[in-house]
Design an enzyme around this catalytic site. Structure first.
Site, PDB file in Angstrom:
ATOM      1  N   HIS A  17       0.828  -1.210   0.000  1.00  0.00           N
ATOM      2  CA  HIS A  17       0.000   0.000   0.000  1.00  0.00           C
ATOM      3  C   HIS A  17       0.862   1.260   0.000  1.00  0.00           C
ATOM      4  CE1 HIS A  17      -3.722   2.275   0.934  1.00  0.00           C
ATOM      5  NE2 HIS A  17      -2.899   3.073   1.603  1.00  0.00           N
ATOM      6  N   GLU A  18       1.825   1.308   0.908  1.00  0.00           N
ATOM      7  CA  GLU A  18       2.672   2.500   1.000  1.00  0.00           C
ATOM      8  C   GLU A  18       3.578   2.646  -0.219  1.00  0.00           C
ATOM      9  OE1 GLU A  18       2.018   4.727   3.056  1.00  0.00           O
ATOM     10  OE2 GLU A  18       0.672   3.538   4.303  1.00  0.00           O
ATOM     11  N   HIS A  21       1.697   4.642  -2.794  1.00  0.00           N
ATOM     12  CA  HIS A  21       1.802   6.092  -2.580  1.00  0.00           C
ATOM     13  C   HIS A  21       3.196   6.595  -2.973  1.00  0.00           C
ATOM     14  CE1 HIS A  21      -2.067   6.415  -0.695  1.00  0.00           C
ATOM     15  NE2 HIS A  21      -1.737   5.674   0.351  1.00  0.00           N
TER      16      HIS A  21
END
Length: 364
Positions: A17-18, A21
Site C-alpha cells: 500500500h505505501e 503512494h
C-alpha cells in the site's frame, strides 16, 4: 505462531500500500521525506537520497510522508511539494496505495487459479438424495448462471447468495445444453451450522498448471481449465472479494458494529487457521492459505482506504473533488480539523473493535 503469521500478512499488504503512494509521489516529482512501516518509535532507519526509510516498533500501519502535505509557517510551499501539484497527480498519489493493493490481490488471485484446484460452483456435479436441487429438477451438468437474479461466476457468489437466504423458494437459473431453465428451489437449513443449503455437489476445476490428484485422473469430478480461463477465474475472484467487502460494510448498518473484526480478532481467526494448516497439512497448504488471506485482506485494505472518511485516502479524495469543483482548495486549517476529527473517530472505532475482539475471545 498465530501472531507471526498475521504480522507477516499485515506487513506485506501495508508495504504494498505505501509503495503505491511512494511510486505515485515519485512519478509526480513530489519529495518523499519519510517512508515507514509500522507506527510508534523507530527501531531502524537509514537515509537514501532525500528520503528516510524507517521501521517502527508497532507493526500496525505505515506512512509515506511527503513534502507539502501541510503548508509551512510562512505559507510558502516548495515546488516539489504535494500541494503544488495538479489535482490529477494528487488524485493518483492518494489512490496509489489502494490501486497497488488491488493489483497485489489480482496477481495472487490469478496465481491461485493457475496453480490450484478449486470448487466450480457453476456446474452441478451431483445432487443429494431428496435434496432441494433434485426436487426442483436440477440435472448433472447444469451450469448455474444466477440465484435470485444475481450472477454466479465463482464459489463466493453462491456463498453470498446463500447468506441472503431465509428459507423461502429461491430462483436458480441454469444453462442446460444451451437452453436456459429457471428452477424454484426451497433451501434447507443445516442442523448444526444453521446455514442454508441447496443440496448439490460442485465440479472441481483444475488450474492450467495444477494436477489432478493421484488416483482421480479421468474421473468425472474434475475438469482441467486452460490458461486464459484460469486467468479469467482469477479476475472474477477479485471482483467477488471487492463486492463481498462492500456487502460486509453494508451489513454494519443492519447488524451493527459487533461484526467488525480488528487485529486481535484477526490474530485469533487468521493466525489460528494458518497455524492449524501448518501443523496438520504441511508447507504447500500453509502457503496457499496465506496467499488467500493476503488476497482478501489486501482488497479489504484497498476498499476501506477509499471510503469517504476524513483522515483516510478516500476522505482526501473527496476534498480534491471539492477543490476541482470550486477551482480552489478549501481552507487548510478547516480541512486539517476535519481530518483530525476523522482520525479521532477512527481511533475510537479501533478501541471499540478491539473490545469486541476481546469479548469474542473470552466467549469462544
Amino acid at each position: 505462531m498465530n501472531i507471526l503469521f498475521v504480522l507477516l500478512i499485515f506487513t506485506i499488504i501495508v508495504l504494498v500500500h505505501e509503495l503505491g503512494h511512494f511510486w505515485a509521489a515519485r512519478r509526480a516529482g513530489i519529495q518523499v521525506e519519510e517512508f515507514s512501516i509500522g507506527m510508534g518509535p523507530r527501531i531502524l532507519k537509514f537515509k537514501r537520497g532525500e528520503t528516510i526509510y524507517s521501521l517502527k516498533a508497532l507493526p500496525l500501519g505505515g506512512s509515506c510522508r511527503m513534502l507539502g502535505e501541510d503548508e509551512d509557517e510562512e505559507g510558502n510551499v516548495n515546488e516539489r511539494s504535494l500541494n503544488r501539484k495538479p489535482i490529477g497527480w494528487r488524485v493518483l498519489v492518494m489512490a496509489g496505495g489502494s490501486v497497488m493493493n488491488f493489483a497485489l490481490a489480482l496477481i495472487i488471485a490469478i496465481i491461485m487459479s493457475l496453480f490450484t484446484t478449486y470448487a466450480e460452483p457453476t456446474v452441478v456435479n451431483f445432487t443429494g438424495e431428496n435434496s432441494p436441487m433434485q426436487a426442483a429438477g436440477a440435472q448433472i451438468g447444469d451450469r448455474i448462471t444466477s440465484v435470485n437474479g444475481r450472477s454466479v461466476n465463482v464459489r463466493g457468489d453462491l456463498t453470498l447468495a446463500m447468506l441472503r437466504a431465509d428459507g423461502s423458494p429461491m430462483s436458480v437459473t441454469v444453462d442446460r445444453d444451451g437452453a436456459t431453465h429457471t428452477l424454484s428451489v426451497r433451501p434447507i437449513q443445516h442442523e448444526e451450522s444453521e446455514n442454508w443449503l441447496l443440496g448439490f455437489g460442485m465440479l472441481n476445476a483444475v488450474g492450467a498448471f495444477a494436477s489432478v490428484p493421484a488416483g482421480l485422473v479421468g474421473t468425472e469430478i474434475y475438469r482441467e481449465v486452460g490458461f486464459f480461463e484460469s486467468v479469467a477465474v482469477g479476475a472474477q475472484n477479485l471482483s467477488f472479494i471487492v463486492r463481498a467487502t462492500f456487502t460486509a460494510i453494508g451489513r454494519l448498518f443492519t447488524h451493527g458494529i459487533s461484526e467488525l473484526m480488528g487485529p486481535i480478532g484477526m490474530v485469533d481467526v487468521v493466525g489460528g487457521e494458518m497455524t492449524e494448516v501448518a501443523t496438520n497439512h504441511g508447507f504447500a497448504a500453509t502457503f496457499w492459505t496465506g496467499m488467500h488471506f493476503t488476497m482478501f485482506l489486501s482488497v479489504s485494505l484497498g476498499v476501506l482506504n477509499l471510503l469517504p472518511i476524513p483522515a483516510l485516502d478516500g476522505g482526501r479524495l473527496v476534498f480534491l473533488g471539492i477543490e476541482a469543483i470550486r477551482r480552489k482548495p478549501l481552507n487548510p486549517e478547516m480541512e486539517g480539523k476535519i481530518h483530525l476529527a476523522g482520525f479521532a473517530l477512527m481511533m475510537g472505532l479501533f478501541v471499540l473493535v478491539a473490545y469486541n475482539d476481546i469479548v469474542r475471545l473470552f466467549q469462544s
